[in-house]
Design an enzyme around this catalytic site. Structure first.
Site, short mmCIF file in Angstrom:
data_model
loop_
_atom_site.label_atom_id
_atom_site.label_comp_id
_atom_site.label_asym_id
_atom_site.label_seq_id
_atom_site.Cartn_x
_atom_site.Cartn_y
_atom_site.Cartn_z
N GLU A 249 4.35 -9.99 -5.49
CA GLU A 249 5.10 -8.71 -5.13
C GLU A 249 4.49 -8.24 -3.68
OE1 GLU A 249 7.87 -7.43 -6.21
OE2 GLU A 249 8.11 -8.65 -8.25
N CYS A 283 6.42 -0.24 -1.45
CA CYS A 283 6.73 -1.37 -0.70
C CYS A 283 8.18 -1.52 -0.58
CB CYS A 283 6.43 -2.49 -1.81
SG CYS A 283 7.15 -2.21 -3.33
N GLU A 457 9.50 -8.96 -11.35
CA GLU A 457 9.07 -8.35 -12.27
C GLU A 457 10.21 -7.62 -13.03
OE1 GLU A 457 5.82 -6.30 -10.21
OE2 GLU A 457 4.57 -7.46 -11.40
P1 NDP Z 1 -3.60 -5.37 -0.29
O1 NDP Z 1 -2.85 -6.84 0.01
O2 NDP Z 1 -4.75 -4.98 0.59
O3 NDP Z 1 -4.40 -5.61 -1.55
C1 NDP Z 1 -3.74 -5.73 -2.85
C2 NDP Z 1 -4.85 -6.30 -4.01
O4 NDP Z 1 -5.10 -7.49 -3.63
C3 NDP Z 1 -6.01 -5.22 -4.23
O5 NDP Z 1 -6.30 -5.23 -5.28
C4 NDP Z 1 -6.91 -6.16 -3.30
O6 NDP Z 1 -8.37 -5.84 -3.50
C5 NDP Z 1 -6.87 -7.49 -3.60
N1 NDP Z 1 -7.00 -8.49 -2.83
C6 NDP Z 1 -7.44 -8.66 -1.33
N2 NDP Z 1 -7.72 -9.60 -0.78
C7 NDP Z 1 -7.79 -10.51 -2.07
C8 NDP Z 1 -7.95 -11.90 -2.12
N3 NDP Z 1 -8.40 -12.89 -1.00
N4 NDP Z 1 -7.95 -12.50 -3.34
C9 NDP Z 1 -7.64 -11.65 -4.21
N5 NDP Z 1 -7.30 -10.57 -4.39
C10 NDP Z 1 -7.38 -9.79 -3.15
O7 NDP Z 1 -2.68 -4.29 -0.37
P2 NDP Z 1 -2.83 -2.65 -0.67
O8 NDP Z 1 -3.68 -2.36 -1.71
O9 NDP Z 1 -3.25 -2.26 0.74
O10 NDP Z 1 -1.35 -2.22 -1.03
C11 NDP Z 1 -0.45 -2.12 -0.15
C12 NDP Z 1 0.62 -3.26 0.18
O11 NDP Z 1 0.98 -3.74 -1.23
C13 NDP Z 1 1.71 -3.12 1.02
O12 NDP Z 1 2.03 -4.12 1.80
C14 NDP Z 1 3.01 -2.95 0.07
O13 NDP Z 1 4.12 -3.41 0.50
C15 NDP Z 1 2.55 -3.83 -1.00
N6 NDP Z 1 3.04 -3.42 -2.21
C16 NDP Z 1 4.13 -4.29 -2.99
C17 NDP Z 1 4.83 -3.80 -3.88
C18 NDP Z 1 5.96 -5.02 -4.52
O14 NDP Z 1 6.08 -4.71 -5.71
N7 NDP Z 1 6.49 -5.93 -3.62
C19 NDP Z 1 4.74 -2.70 -4.59
C20 NDP Z 1 3.55 -1.92 -4.06
C21 NDP Z 1 2.81 -2.24 -2.83
P3 NDP Z 1 -9.03 -4.67 -2.64
O15 NDP Z 1 -7.74 -3.78 -2.00
O16 NDP Z 1 -9.73 -3.70 -3.71
O17 NDP Z 1 -10.03 -5.11 -1.80
#
Ligand code: NDP
Length: 483
Positions: A249, A283, A457
């Site tokens: 997502e 998102c 989802e």
């Molecule tokens: P990120 O992509 O930065 O992070 C998402 C999650 O992935 C965090 O828990 C992060 O950890 C983790 N993560 C980062 N790198 C890795 C890796 N290499 N392997 C495994 N896990 C990893 O997103 P944001 O938290 O900044 O959220 C914003 C983004 O989420 C926007 O692009 C938004 O559009 C999207 N989003 C999509 C939704 C949907 O349903 N389609 C709904 C809500 C948001 P940590 O940040 O703790 O380092």
């Protein structure tokens, strides 16, 4: 409210701490104050969570769906009964106003637990008659499912991933975003209070590297990520190496088209919901708003008037309708995009500035006269910045709306029914809206196409992503062999 959790992680039905993990300060975005501290999972914590999940899963899968569902539905009831406290915690974790969190977070999580709790007892395979022989299918769980969350909807994401996974007989290890680590722990507590056996829903904290460890671990069968497209590419690739199931997502830059016959008041409402709810940190937001040339100025005027009515301030005050960004970092990202928008020649209609103070507040911002090549027209900003474009012709606006790598959502406002359905059919997006925007009921599939994601989802569609089908061939007669 005491916002400091009992310990950082919830594993095997209990809180667990390991202070050897990196310290993560939890900051209340409205004031910049540290309201809690947790520690990232060490390798020992990751192991403990995965082992607990692996061990507990088989007995859970052996229960009937009705028994599993009863626990999820009980959890939904507890969640609803505690909506106030959970909403306050969600506001501390994210900065989103209580006016929103009290109706959109724990409530949405409870909906997912109730819906999938209801479905659990109705999961079946099929019977396929082949003359006298037959095949039957068994719908089986995947095993251990890892959920990785973004920071904008920490309770909802923890439930949207947990509820269908548990309904299908899987065990879950969930890693919240390091920015918002508090709410998922409450989801774990409530599930166990409702009777979930230990080990089936574990929460471990950490940055991306903890997520990456989970994704590559051989004990994991499925990974469901809510996050950005760049993270999605990495996680999808890592999961592919282990041939794991995935749900992605991811982000968006969704279009909203307002035709000349639209009800302007409703279109403005849709644009507000699709750009400024949760301070734009959603998102599926419709951040590219294409407005027909004939009504553009009327639309902008009404939008500016309505935005002047936003109540910006203390998110705990029920009157507040617009809160801060989740972090200083996200605020800086958004401010940079605003500067780029101005530098590239977009017209700033309203907003555009940080609001001075300790919190991470920014004004709701609208740019007009945006053209398709501008940075603010192409990249996901994830903040309260709306880009308004002109158009005259349906075919032209459709091509422009679809000219993006993203495909999460799309909306159309018009009174012409045939046009509404034609446009919805032509949108390259997984979730579309006609004369509304950003509704996300648990009964309907939610997800993206193109770079915005893989899988769905919510709804019955999620069952396909948390279970697999086994075919069993049954022969009634003798077996013929060539020799
Ligand atoms: P990120 O992509 O930065 O992070 C998402 C999650 O992935 C965090 O828990 C992060 O950890 C983790 N993560 C980062 N790198 C890795 C890796 N290499 N392997 C495994 N896990 C990893 O997103 P944001 O938290 O900044 O959220 C914003 C983004 O989420 C926007 O692009 C938004 O559009 C999207 N989003 C999509 C939704 C949907 O349903 N389609 C709904 C809500 C948001 P940590 O940040 O703790 O380092």
């Amino acid at each position: 409210m005491n916002t400091q959790p009992e310990a950082s992680h919830f594993i095997n039905g209990a809180y667990v701490e390991d202070t050897a993990g990196a310290k993560i300060d939890v900051v209340y975005p409205a004031t910049g104050e540290v309201i809690a501290t947790v520690h990232a999972a060490t390798p020992a914590i990751v192991d403990m969570a995965l082992d607990a999940a692996r061990t507990a899963q088989a007995a859970w899968a052996a229960m009937t769906g009705t028994e599993r569902g009863r626990i999820l539905r009980r959890a939904a009831d507890i969640m609803r009964a505690r909506n106030h406290d959970l909403s306050v915690l969600e506001t501390y974790d994210t900065g989103k106003p209580y006016q929103e969190t009290s109706v959109a977070d724990a409530t949405s999580g409870a909906d997912a637990l109730e819906y999938f709790g209801g479905l659990a007892g109705a999961l079946t395979g099929e019977h396929i008659q082949l003359g006298e022989d037959w095949v039957y299918t068994r719908r089986e769980p995947l095993g251990v499912c890892v959920g990785i969350g973004a920071w904008n909807y920490p309770t909802q994401i923890a439930c949207w991933k947990g509820a269908p996974a548990l309904a299908c007989g899987n065990a879950v290890v969930f890693k919240p975003s390091e920015t918002t680590p508090l709410c998922a722990l409450k989801v774990a507590e409530i599930l166990h209070e409702a009777g979930l056996p230990a080990g089936l829903y574990n929460v471990i904290q950490g940055m991306g590297e903890v997520g990456a460890k989970l994704v590559t671990d051989a004990r994991v069968d499925k990974v469901s990520l809510t996050g950005s497209v760049p993270t999605g590419r990495k996680v999808y690739a890592a999961a592919a190496a282990g041939m794991k199931h995935v749900t992605m997502e991811l982000g968006g830059k969704s279009p909203m088209i307002v035709f000349e016959d639209a009800d302007i008041e409703n279109a403005v409402s849709g644009a507000i919901l699709g750009n400024f709810y949760s301070s734009g940190q959603v998102c599926s937001n419709g951040t590219r708003v294409f407005v027909h040339k004939d009504i553009k100025e009327a639309f902008l005027e009404r939008l500016s008037e309505r935005l002047a009515g936003a109540v910006i301030g203390d998110p705990m005050d029920p009157a507040t309708s617009f809160g801060p960004m989740v972090s200083r970092n996200q605020l800086d990202i958004v401010l940079k995009y605003i500067e780029t928008g101005k530098a590239e020649g977009a017209r700033l209609v309203t907003g555009g500035a940080e609001i001075e103070g300790d919190g991470y507040f920014i004004q709701p911002t609208v740019f007009a006269d945006v053209t398709d090549g501008m940075t603010i027209a192409r990249e996901e900003i994830f903040g309260p910045v709306m880009a308004v474009f002109d158009f005259e012709d349906e075919a032209d606006v459709m091509a422009r709306a679809n000219d993006t790598e993203f495909g999460l959502a799309a909306g159309v406002f018009t009174r012409d029914l045939a046009r509404a359905h034609r446009v919805a059919a032509r949108f390259e997006a997984g979730t579309c809206y006609i004369n509304t925007y950003n509704d996300a009921p648990v009964e309907a599939p939610f997800g993206g196409v193109k770079a915005s994601g893989v899988g769905r989802e919510n709804s019955k569609a999620a069952i396909e992503h948390y279970s697999q089908v086994k075919s069993v061939y049954v022969r009634m007669g003798d077996v013929e062999a060539p020799f």
